[in-house]
Every structure is written in structure tokens, then in C-alpha cells.
Design a protein around this motif. Structure first.
Motif: not given
Length: 249
Positions: A14-15, A20-21, A58-59, A83-87
Motif C-alpha cells: 500500500v501507499l 505529511g510523509l 515520490p516515496v 531510487q533511494g527512499p529510506v528503507t
């Protein structure tokens, strides 16, 4: 208070728009296919994502319960992470996956993402004793000032662990529960919650809204969305999440 919203993408994915994130859970964005790898159970995906990897961007943060199974992290999911999102994930994932954006945690450790505190919580991907085969898995609790508290179960099949989490976080408002009673050969019990266990988990947590995940799109899920809805009938807890539609919580 900002608006908390869910867009169901498929399977466990899910998104989640929160404080706000933009959070994505267990990213699976591949089209239907068969995954056969030496030494692993063959998994068959039957339906593609409701939202593409490109469209979800964006994520800000990926909540990755574990990385060893394609029904929780597939090829397009790996591309999303690249792509670089914090995981945020298990310690093993932090060691195995490339790039400094993948961070591994032990149970009960926390990470600050802007205004959001993400606490990594325990999970068990199957019956006791299955850890050696299925590997480590975690869940997450999200908190932010003025926002509802959100629990993301990941691929957890243990109600005693849900009880532990409820004791640590007695005011969980929204729970994203992976159900579907996933089964694979060689393990004699489900790897995720059954539908009736999901109802029990909701009661343990005292959550007022439940988002059901992990019931669609894979052959090894032995219970589907209809089973989950039947189990929750009359409770008023289960949120409707049509594929690809943004639902405010």
C-alpha cells in the motif's frame, strides 16, 4: 492533524500517507509471473499492481517487513528501493541489500522520519520453529504528534506477538494486518494470519480501523478478501480499500 490515507496497490503493498510523509509497505510492483529460484518455493503472482512503481513516486520511506520472498519484495520493488527512499527492515536486509538507504533494526528499535517515530516490532512468519526456513521478519508502529497511531504487521502469524505489541502500544488506532493464510509446502501451518486470527488481532490491539492486506494476487494465499470480509462482518472495523483508490482513514 494531517489526513491519513491508504491506497491499496496489491498483495502486501500500500501507499500510506501519514503525517505529511509517503510510506510504501513491502513493495511489489511486478506484473504476473512465476518466481522459481534454486532452494526456494516457487511462487506465482496472478495479478499486477493497481498503481505502477513510477506512479507511486515520490516515496519517503519503505517499510520492508523482510526481503527474502518475492511476494514482499519483487524486482520492481528492488528498483523502487534503488531510487533511494529510506528503507527500514530487518538486520539481515540491512546487510544484504545495497545502498545506504536500507537500514536494519532489531525489535523495539526506533527511527525518526521527520515528525514520525517508526518503531520496529517483532513478527513471526509462520509457526514457532519456522524461522530457520523463512528467515527474520518485522512489523512497524508509526507515531506522530496529533496523528493516529498505526501498526503495520508485516508477515506476522503470531497472536502472542500481537499481544506484546498491544501491551507496549495500548492506543493503536489503525492496524494494517497481513492475512491470507499463506501456505507453502513443508510448513504445516499458515505463514500469515488467517481471517479469524486477523479479527482476534484487531481485538487484542483495540484498533478502531483495520486495513486488510496480503489476501490477493498470489496462488499461495489460501484465504482471500471475501474470507476476510466475512470474518469481520458486523464488527464495523474493516476499511474498504478498492484497488488503486485513495481512501482517507
Amino acid at each position: 492533524m494531517s489526513t491519513t490515507a491508504i491506497t491499496f496497490i496489491g498483495g502486501p503493498t500500500v501507499l500510506l500517507e501519514y503525517a505529511g510523509l509517503r510510506f510504501v509497505t513491502d513493495p511489489t510492483f511486478d506484473e504476473p509471473q512465476r518466481y522459481s529460484e534454486p532452494g526456494s518455493t516457487t511462487l506465482v503472482k496472478t495479478r499486477g499492481p493497481a498503481v505502477s512503481r513510477a506512479a507511486v513516486w515520490p516515496v519517503d520511506v519503505v517499510l520492508l517487513s523482510h526481503h527474502g520472498h518475492k511476494d514482499n519484495l519483487d524486482w520492481e520493488g528492488l528498483e523502487l528501493i534503488a531510487q533511494g527512499p529510506v528503507t527500514l527492515s530487518t538486520m539481515r536486509a540491512g546487510g544484504d541489500l545495497w545502498g545506504g538507504s536500507v537500514i536494519g533494526f532489531d525489535d523495539w528499535e526506533s527511527y525518526e522520519a521527520g515528525p514520525v517515530t517508526v518503531t520496529v516490532v517483532p513478527a513471526l512468519h509462520g509457526p514457532p520453529g519456522s524461522e530457520a526456513r523463512v528467515g527474520p521478519v518485522v512489523g512497524f508502529v508509526l507515531e506522530a504528534p496529533g496523528e493516529p497511531t498505526v501498526y503495520v504487521s508485516g508477515d506476522n502469524a503470531s497472536l502472542p506477538l500481537v499481544q506484546q505489541i498491544a501491551e507496549r502500544f495500548p492506543h493503536i488506532d489503525i492496524a494494517l494486518l497481513s492475512a491470507g493464510a499463506a501456505r507453502v509446502p513443508g510448513i504445516a501451518a499458515p505463514l500469515t494470519l488467517t481471517s479469524t486470527e486477523a479479527v482476534a488481532a484487531a481485538r487484542l490491539l483495540g484498533a478502531s480501523r483495520i486495513v486488510g492486506l496480503h489476501t490477493d494476487d498470489w496462488e499461495h494465499f489460501t484465504e482471500n478478501r471475501d474470507d476476510l470480509e466475512s470474518a469481520f462482518e458486523g464488527t464495523g472495523l474493516l476499511v474498504g480499500t478498492p484497488r488503486g483508490e485513495r481512501v482517507e482513514l
